[in-house]
Design a protein around this motif. Sequence first.
Motif, PDB file in Angstrom:
ATOM      1  N   LYS A 162       0.798  -1.226   0.000  1.00 20.08           N
ATOM      2  CA  LYS A 162       0.000   0.000   0.000  1.00 20.08           C
ATOM      3  C   LYS A 162       0.830   1.275   0.000  1.00 20.08           C
ATOM      4  O   LYS A 162       0.448   2.268  -0.632  1.00 20.08           O
ATOM      5  N   TYR A 163       1.961   1.258   0.714  1.00 21.25           N
ATOM      6  CA  TYR A 163       2.703   2.502   0.929  1.00 21.25           C
ATOM      7  C   TYR A 163       4.107   2.514   0.297  1.00 21.25           C
ATOM      8  O   TYR A 163       4.661   3.575   0.055  1.00 21.25           O
ATOM      9  N   PHE A 164       4.684   1.344   0.077  1.00 20.93           N
ATOM     10  CA  PHE A 164       6.087   1.283  -0.349  1.00 20.93           C
ATOM     11  C   PHE A 164       6.279   0.414  -1.597  1.00 20.93           C
ATOM     12  O   PHE A 164       7.349  -0.170  -1.783  1.00 20.93           O
ATOM     13  N   THR A 165       5.286   0.360  -2.452  1.00 17.33           N
ATOM     14  CA  THR A 165       5.325  -0.535  -3.609  1.00 17.33           C
ATOM     15  C   THR A 165       6.573  -0.335  -4.451  1.00 17.33           C
ATOM     16  O   THR A 165       7.219  -1.307  -4.875  1.00 17.33           O
ATOM     17  N   ASP A 166       6.929   0.901  -4.696  1.00 15.87           N
ATOM     18  CA  ASP A 166       8.063   1.199  -5.575  1.00 15.87           C
ATOM     19  C   ASP A 166       9.324   1.574  -4.802  1.00 15.87           C
ATOM     20  O   ASP A 166      10.264   2.134  -5.384  1.00 15.87           O
ATOM     21  N   ASN A 167       9.339   1.284  -3.524  1.00 17.21           N
ATOM     22  CA  ASN A 167      10.481   1.644  -2.679  1.00 17.21           C
ATOM     23  C   ASN A 167      11.267   0.382  -2.325  1.00 17.21           C
ATOM     24  O   ASN A 167      10.879  -0.391  -1.459  1.00 17.21           O
ATOM     25  N   SER A 168      12.390   0.183  -2.992  1.00 17.79           N
ATOM     26  CA  SER A 168      13.185  -1.031  -2.773  1.00 17.79           C
ATOM     27  C   SER A 168      13.849  -1.044  -1.399  1.00 17.79           C
ATOM     28  O   SER A 168      14.276  -2.102  -0.920  1.00 17.79           O
ATOM     29  N   ASP A 169      13.958   0.128  -0.744  1.00 16.51           N
ATOM     30  CA  ASP A 169      14.562   0.183   0.592  1.00 16.51           C
ATOM     31  C   ASP A 169      13.682  -0.480   1.644  1.00 16.51           C
ATOM     32  O   ASP A 169      14.181  -0.931   2.681  1.00 16.51           O
ATOM     33  N   PHE A 170      12.374  -0.516   1.391  1.00 16.32           N
ATOM     34  CA  PHE A 170      11.454  -1.124   2.358  1.00 16.32           C
ATOM     35  C   PHE A 170      11.480  -2.643   2.158  1.00 16.32           C
ATOM     36  O   PHE A 170      10.697  -3.219   1.402  1.00 16.32           O
ATOM     37  N   CYS A 171      12.430  -3.283   2.846  1.00 15.79           N
ATOM     38  CA  CYS A 171      12.666  -4.712   2.593  1.00 15.79           C
ATOM     39  C   CYS A 171      13.064  -5.496   3.842  1.00 15.79           C
ATOM     40  O   CYS A 171      13.332  -6.699   3.750  1.00 15.79           O
TER      41      CYS A 171
END
Length: 226
Positions: A181-190
């Motif tokens: 929902k919030y970090f779909t395109d954020n590779s750092d959120f892993c």
Amino acid sequence: MSAIVEAIEEYRATLTKGVELIAVSKTFPKEYIEDAYTCGQRHFGENKVQELSDKAESLPKDIKWHFIGHMQTNKIKYIAPYIYMIHSVDSLKVLEAINKEAAKNQRTIKVLMQIHVAQEETKFGLLPEELYALLDEGKWKELNNVSICGLMGMASFTDDMQQVRNEFTTIKNIFDTCKGKYFTDNSDFCEISMGMTGDYKIAMECGSTLVRIGNGIFGKRYYQMQ
């Protein structure tokens, strides 16, 4: 081979691919950390700002320090110049304070949002609905010097391993919801920081990427002395 090095190598042999071992060195003297350092251990966890600062000042500068204790806003400035990751962010206020101090040091600090799913009332962290409300509000998107990299959580202190598994699964499900929902395109959120000496294998099965091992590596002597 020292007992500490032997323990680290034994733990490394059990880690799922992609899982990072954080040696929780809180309460232990710097000599123990130096011993662990000799076998390539670089990620260490501390929960008190003063103790962390003292160690960071005198130990090798390529150590990646993880702050895993409750974060007080007035203490952030002391670790902002060098901290690798803060696991224990439980409010927008703390996020904003970290962002402010990171900006002063011209760097971006990695953080994890701490969530509360355990039975104990004493554990810190956001309830799932509080986390979603914070993210929905969107003010975190304006903070350019913090990078939200995932979640941290702890299971209940219990012998019921099914309960522990259920709580770790809940954390993983919350992570997946946030990612979608919030970090779909954020590779750092892993990152998912969960699992300690007694339950880290279950945590890995449930999706943990960072396991925090303390007395399993360093022993119990200093814990008992505190």
